[in-house]
Scaffold this motif. Structure first.
Motif, mmCIF file in Angstrom:
data_model
loop_
_atom_site.group_PDB
_atom_site.id
_atom_site.type_symbol
_atom_site.label_atom_id
_atom_site.label_comp_id
_atom_site.label_asym_id
_atom_site.label_seq_id
_atom_site.Cartn_x
_atom_site.Cartn_y
_atom_site.Cartn_z
ATOM 1 N N VAL A 181 38.193 48.222 44.722
ATOM 2 C CA VAL A 181 38.339 47.172 45.730
ATOM 3 C C VAL A 181 37.127 46.243 45.712
ATOM 4 C CG1 VAL A 181 38.464 46.747 48.225
ATOM 5 C CG2 VAL A 181 39.941 48.466 47.174
ATOM 6 N N ALA A 182 35.943 46.801 45.513
ATOM 7 C CA ALA A 182 34.738 45.951 45.442
ATOM 8 C C ALA A 182 34.835 44.977 44.270
ATOM 9 C CB ALA A 182 33.491 46.818 45.310
ATOM 10 N N LYS A 183 35.353 45.445 43.150
ATOM 11 C CA LYS A 183 35.513 44.553 41.995
ATOM 12 C C LYS A 183 36.599 43.511 42.259
ATOM 13 C CE LYS A 183 33.837 47.647 38.398
ATOM 14 N NZ LYS A 183 33.409 48.786 39.195
ATOM 15 N N LEU A 184 37.676 43.913 42.901
ATOM 16 C CA LEU A 184 38.738 42.962 43.214
ATOM 17 C C LEU A 184 38.247 41.893 44.185
ATOM 18 C CD1 LEU A 184 41.800 45.365 43.542
ATOM 19 C CD2 LEU A 184 41.320 43.760 41.689
ATOM 20 N N LYS A 185 37.497 42.313 45.196
ATOM 21 C CA LYS A 185 36.938 41.348 46.149
ATOM 22 C C LYS A 185 35.854 40.497 45.506
ATOM 23 C CE LYS A 185 37.763 43.730 50.504
ATOM 24 N NZ LYS A 185 37.116 44.381 51.672
ATOM 25 N N GLY A 186 35.178 41.033 44.501
ATOM 26 C CA GLY A 186 34.112 40.308 43.831
ATOM 27 C C GLY A 186 34.602 39.274 42.832
ATOM 28 N N GLY A 187 35.901 39.159 42.669
ATOM 29 C CA GLY A 187 36.451 38.121 41.814
ATOM 30 C C GLY A 187 36.625 38.505 40.361
ATOM 31 N N TRP A 188 36.707 39.776 40.070
ATOM 32 C CA TRP A 188 36.871 40.192 38.686
ATOM 33 C C TRP A 188 38.176 39.695 38.084
ATOM 34 C CZ3 TRP A 188 34.566 44.611 35.719
ATOM 35 C CH2 TRP A 188 33.230 44.823 36.076
ATOM 36 N N LEU A 189 39.210 39.522 38.877
ATOM 37 C CA LEU A 189 40.492 39.062 38.331
ATOM 38 C C LEU A 189 40.498 37.557 38.071
ATOM 39 C CD1 LEU A 189 43.049 41.109 40.452
ATOM 40 C CD2 LEU A 189 42.096 41.651 38.212
ATOM 41 N N ARG A 190 39.605 36.818 38.716
ATOM 42 C CA ARG A 190 39.577 35.356 38.572
ATOM 43 C C ARG A 190 38.579 34.879 37.525
ATOM 44 N NH1 ARG A 190 39.323 35.979 44.169
ATOM 45 N NH2 ARG A 190 37.101 35.564 44.032
ATOM 46 N N GLY A 191 37.559 35.635 37.286
ATOM 47 C CA GLY A 191 36.505 35.171 36.387
ATOM 48 C C GLY A 191 36.154 36.198 35.349
ATOM 49 N N ASP A 192 35.040 35.941 34.691
ATOM 50 C CA ASP A 192 34.586 36.841 33.640
ATOM 51 C C ASP A 192 33.286 37.507 34.101
ATOM 52 O OD1 ASP A 192 34.494 38.206 31.321
ATOM 53 O OD2 ASP A 192 34.140 36.478 30.027
ATOM 54 N N ALA A 193 33.417 38.407 35.058
ATOM 55 C CA ALA A 193 32.258 39.062 35.653
ATOM 56 C C ALA A 193 31.593 40.051 34.698
ATOM 57 C CB ALA A 193 32.674 39.790 36.924
ATOM 58 N N LEU A 194 32.277 40.447 33.678
ATOM 59 C CA LEU A 194 31.763 41.465 32.761
ATOM 60 C C LEU A 194 30.974 40.872 31.603
ATOM 61 C CD1 LEU A 194 31.927 44.530 32.588
ATOM 62 C CD2 LEU A 194 34.001 44.291 31.261
#
Length: 185
Positions: free
Chosen positions: A41-54
């Motif tokens: 959930v923290a990753k989903l809220k952090g925008g992992w699905l919208r951007g390239d956080a990795l």
């Protein structure tokens, strides 16, 4: 007749085979599910699905800015960034973490979920971004859950759960899919 040498082994394996211990495994499953749900959930809220956080993390691993304990892993991180797999992993990792949490919580597909969870933890350790003290303990707990695969999902929605036995006891003509049991008269 049992030999005396098999008795100690039987006592050691009892928690992994007896449905009496299923409340213990339920508590462990809920604990692990809460951890994985928080991560996902923290990753989903952090925008992992919208951007390239990795991408930034993998570039830091590839450049040796993290203490990766294995010398091959910076090269793996470099390949992931070069091939664009980091964008795909940004979607897959949070969804996998939520799926693992859901599997642990419900008791459905515990073995694949535990294997996936162990691989996710090992990946973090290989990258040098996770603590062996925390993730090592989580891996150990997931290995215990794997060892108890026969009874760990008994208090849940899994194939061998208590409610299926209750339902079949109340409705004797119903099999696991609701139809008559083959060979039953």
């Amino acid at each position: 007749m049992r030999s005396r040498t098999s008795r100690p082994l039987g006592l050691i394996s009892w928690p992994f085979r007896s449905t009496v211990t299923s409340p213990v495994w339920l508590v462990l499953r809920i604990y692990l599910a809460s951890i994985w749900m928080q991560f996902g959930v923290a990753k989903l809220k952090g925008g992992w699905l919208r951007g390239d956080a990795l991408e930034a993390l993998l570039e830091a691993v590839a450049e040796g800015q993290t203490p990766a304990p294995f010398p091959f892993y910076p090269r793996v991180a470099e390949i992931l960034v070069a091939t664009g797999m980091d964008a795909i992993l940004c979607i897959l990792i949070p969804l996998a973490e939520v799926a693992v949490a859901t599997a642990f919580l419900t008791g459905v597909m515990l073995v694949p979920a535990a294997i996936c969870a162990i691989l996710l933890n090992l990946n973090l350790i290989f990258a040098g971004v996770a603590s062996v003290n925390f993730d090592g303990r989580i891996i150990a707990l997931q290995l215990l859950l794997l060892a108890a695969w026969r009874v760990a999902g008994y208090l849940g929605l899994g194939k061998r759960s208590w409610w299926r036995g209750w339902w079949n006891h109340r409705h004797p003509g119903a099999g696991s899919r609701g139809g008559p049991i083959p060979g039953a008269t």
